[in-house]
Every structure is written in C-alpha cells, then in structure tokens.
Design a protein around this motif. Structure first.
Motif, mmCIF file in Angstrom:
data_model
loop_
_atom_site.group_PDB
_atom_site.id
_atom_site.type_symbol
_atom_site.label_atom_id
_atom_site.label_comp_id
_atom_site.label_asym_id
_atom_site.label_seq_id
_atom_site.Cartn_x
_atom_site.Cartn_y
_atom_site.Cartn_z
ATOM 1 N N MET A 1 0.845 -1.055 0.035
ATOM 2 C CA MET A 1 -0.016 0.001 -0.231
ATOM 3 C C MET A 1 0.700 1.297 0.279
ATOM 4 N N PRO A 2 0.302 2.542 -0.149
ATOM 5 C CA PRO A 2 1.267 3.480 -0.396
ATOM 6 C C PRO A 2 1.862 3.705 0.946
ATOM 7 N N TYR A 3 3.136 3.871 0.962
ATOM 8 C CA TYR A 3 3.962 4.280 2.255
ATOM 9 C C TYR A 3 4.925 5.617 1.800
ATOM 10 N N ASP A 4 4.488 6.920 2.465
ATOM 11 C CA ASP A 4 5.585 7.829 2.299
ATOM 12 C C ASP A 4 6.690 7.732 3.167
ATOM 13 N N VAL A 5 7.896 7.609 2.439
ATOM 14 C CA VAL A 5 9.222 7.320 3.010
ATOM 15 C C VAL A 5 9.461 8.543 3.497
#
Length: 450
Positions: free
Chosen positions: A89-93
């Motif tokens: 799923m989208p993960y903002d690093v």
C-alpha cells in the motif's frame, strides 16, 4: 510532520546582470521520463529532481531555456518518495503532510488528481508512562504544550533569534512532552538547535493527506521531463566563463547551474566548488541546517489505538527525550507512522534499524499492551541522515542564524543559483516551499537569459 504554527515574511530575488556565456554539449546515461537525449549546448544545468528541481525544469522548458537535468538518486522525488513494495500500500518514506493549502502548488494538483485528498482530523490519544492518561493529565499536557508554544512565540515576536530551550518553561510534569512535540516532532531538532525567530516567521498551516501518497503527486508532476538519474554532481567550477559541472556521467558546460540539493549536502561538502564559494555563503549552509526526522513505520491488522483514521498518539516524555509521536491508521490502511526527531532520531539511526524498531515496539507494548504483538504485521525504518544525497530531513535556522536564510538563497557570481525548501522565506521545510523556490529561480534566470 504535523504542523501547529503561524506568520509570514518575504524577501524578493535579487536580480543581477547575467553574463551571456558559451557552453558545450554533453550526453549522459540514465535518462528517464521522455526523450533519450538532452539538448546540446544547454543554458542551464539543474541539479536535483526533488520538488524544487522538477518545478525549475518545468519553468525552464516553458520559457524555452535549454537545460540538462541531473539527479544523483535512482528515482525522482528527493525527500518525497512513495513506495508500495514494503506494505503493499502507499507508504511515504519522507514527506507525508500536504501543507500550506493555496500557497502550495501541490494542493491544487492533489485536488485535481482524482485521488482521495482530505483535511487531516485532529484526534489525539494521550498516554502516561504505562497507559492512557487521565482527563486531568490530558488537560495538564495541553496546558504545558501551550505554555511552551507561547514562550517561543513571545520570543520570536520580539525578534529574539535564540534557542527555545532558553525561554521555554519546564515547570509542568508534561513540559518535556511540549518540548518534544514542538521541537523534535515538528522541527526535527531539539529545543537548543533552532531559532525562535525563524520558527515565528514561518507560515501557519492546516494539514491535508493524499491517500495515494505525497510522493505519487511529485512523481506524477515529473512525468514528461528528461532527467538523468544515478548521475551525481561531484564538482562545480565557476571561476571562468560559465560553469563546468562534473558528474559521475561526464562534465557539462553551461551558462549557469541551479542547485536544489539540501543544505546537508552543501554543508557536508558533498559537492566541491572551484574556486571555493564565498565564506558567508558557506556559513549559510551550516546556519540553515538540517534536522533529523525518521519514520518507524508499523502496519497493524486492527485499529489497536481506537482512534479511527489518521489519529495522533503522544506519550509522556521524560528528561531523556527518548520519544516518538504517532500518526495512526494512516488513510485507513492500518499503517502507523511512529516518528522520531532531533538528536534521538540521529542516535537511533546510527544504532541501526533493529534498535529503532525495538525501541518503538517496546514502548508501544508498555502503552497499549499485548495487542501490539498480536496485530503487528510488518515494519520498516527510514534513515534520511544516512542518505548521502540528503543528510537529514529538512532545514531550519540555528539560533542566531535567521539572517542567513537570505544569504542562502542569493546566487553566486551570476552563475550558481539556489532553490529548495531551505531557500523559502516562510514555508521552508515543506514540499510546497521547495516547488515555489524552484519556479521562482528558474523564472528569474530565464528573464536574464531570454
């Protein structure tokens, strides 16, 4: 990081006579987003393909200025990267909070994207050392927070370019939580490491979320641009006519260079300059210095915090300042951003990802109980300080350093121009601030060239 503050100041770009100089062509490997080659005899070299570099490239292209665009990393985005491989799923690093609304060009891009874009709620779960705080403790925590924030505001409003640690109260049992929240969690620096005046002069903001990831917005904005990836700049020679930009893929000769790299890279001499830059300019890299801020991201299969979507968790902080704040159940995915900042973030980063993970999970066990292990599925840790192309999180003025932000954004020798979040006068530390400075510098440079 969540934002909780205020005001504005502005200083315009100092236009200078630009030398019309000759340049030679170069062809570099690793191109992405479009054509397989760049224009010959470029007017400009743009260094860095984060938000500032992307914005500068769009403006240069719009104005008909030829340029070569290089990026040291393997992808565009800079400190704004969304990945889906770790959690599915989208993960903002890096950056996750979309701030500054109408002043941030990405706000409108998010609104028009068709993706889910919404204002962040303000639901908090407050914990003492061993579990949920009582109503009286919660009231005491917010009282402490407001007292700390008020002291910093008073100092900043009176133009005191001093560290918050010199003015903030410590008399409430929850004072350290306020110190952590406003310092490490918001600024990526401890309270002795940033300026009350710089903090006061920053713009207030509401927070919004883009469910598909902030990095997705930035990557989408880069589509159609030509960027040489995996192409690091090692040296810039500017003593003669124009500039020579030495990279790992060859040397580029041009009329000017736009540098959008972090002050961490500049202060750490990640790029050499011949002749050396003026002393005051070099001092500005250290005065507008990078903080440290990392995500220790955990995925839970159930909402163990009981706050619903996008709540915040804070715990009582002791004198060690070994603390973190949590954005829980991000966009309803079960993903928790357990964020550390300041010196402690740097210490954890140097100790390694396993140590960072053990610290957060252990602390959560004390606060939440056995459900932490029962529903924890996976975790990962960002390490922005170790990234040689970044060396920190975002920049703010050190105590006494507020005037140097103006010095930082000024060009050198009519050849070297600077953009990036650190160069914005009041929406620094934001993606929008980086974008605005990239557009602004490219616009001014185009006026001198065309």
């Amino acid at each position: 990081m969540p934002s909780r503050h205020h005001s504005t100041a502005r200083s315009d770009f100092d236009r200078r006579r630009f030398l019309k100089l000759s340049s030679a062509s170069v062809l570099l490997p690793g191109f992405a987003y479009g054509q397989s080659s760049f224009p010959s005899n470029p007017d400009v070299v743009t260094v860095g393909a984060g938000a500032a570099g992307i914005a500068a490239a769009h403006k240069l292209r719009e104005r008909g200025v030829s340029y070569v665009h290089v990026e040291a990393a393997a992808q565009v985005g800079g400190r704004v990267i969304t990945e889906t491989g770790t959690f599915g799923m989208p993960y903002d690093v890096g950056a996750h909070w979309v701030q500054n609304e109408t002043r941030n060009p990405y706000f409108e891009r998010a609104k028009s994207s068709g993706g889910r874009f919404y204002r962040a709620p303000e639901e908090y779960g407050i914990y003492n050392e061993s579990g949920p705080a009582s109503e009286d403790e919660i009231a005491s925590m917010w009282e402490a927070w407001e007292a700390v924030e008020g002291a910093i505001s008073k100092a900043g409003k009176s133009r005191q370019d001093v560290a918050p640690a010199s003015v903030a109260p410590t008399d409430n049992p929850w004072s350290q939580t306020g110190w952590f929240g406003i310092g490490s969690w918001e600024m990526g620096k401890d309270m002795d490491a940033f300026s009350c005046l710089d903090w006061w002069e920053s713009a207030g903001s509401n927070d919004w979320y883009y469910a598909d990831g902030y990095g997705t917005l930035v990557a989408n904005h880069a589509k159609g641009l030509d960027v040489a990836l995996n192409t690091a700049v090692t040296k810039i020679t500017w003593g003669g006519d124009g500039v020579e930009v030495e990279t790992t893929g060859g040397t580029i000769r041009a009329k000017a260079v736009i540098l959008t790299v972090s002050t961490g890279v500049l202060a750490g001499e990640g790029i050499a300059f011949d002749p050396p830059l003026p002393v005051e300019k070099q001092e500005s890299f250290n005065a507008i210095s990078m903080g440290f801020y990392n995500h220790i991201a955990l995925h839970f299969s159930e909402d163990i915090f009981g706050l619903g979507e996008d709540g915040y968790v804070l715990h009582k902080v002791d004198d060690s300042f070994e603390a973190f704040g949590v954005l829980v159940n991000a966009s309803g995915t079960g993903l928790a951003y357990c964020d550390v900042g300041g010196d402690f973030a740097r210490e954890l980063e140097l100790a390694g990802a396993d140590t960072a993970m053990d610290f957060v999970v252990g602390k959560l066990r004390n606060l939440i109980g056995a459900d932490v292990d029962k529903y924890l599925t996976k975790g990962t840790v960002s390490e922005w300080g170790k990234d040689p192309f970044v060396r920190g999180c975002y920049a703010s003025a050190a105590p006494g350093g507020f005037p140097m932000r103006e010095v930082l954004r000024q060009p050198v020798g009519d050849r070297i121009f600077f953009a990036g979040e650190a160069c914005h006068e009041d929406i620094w530390a934001t993606v929008g601030g980086a974008d605005v400075t990239g557009t602004r510098v490219a616009e001014d440079l185009a006026d001198l060239l065309v």
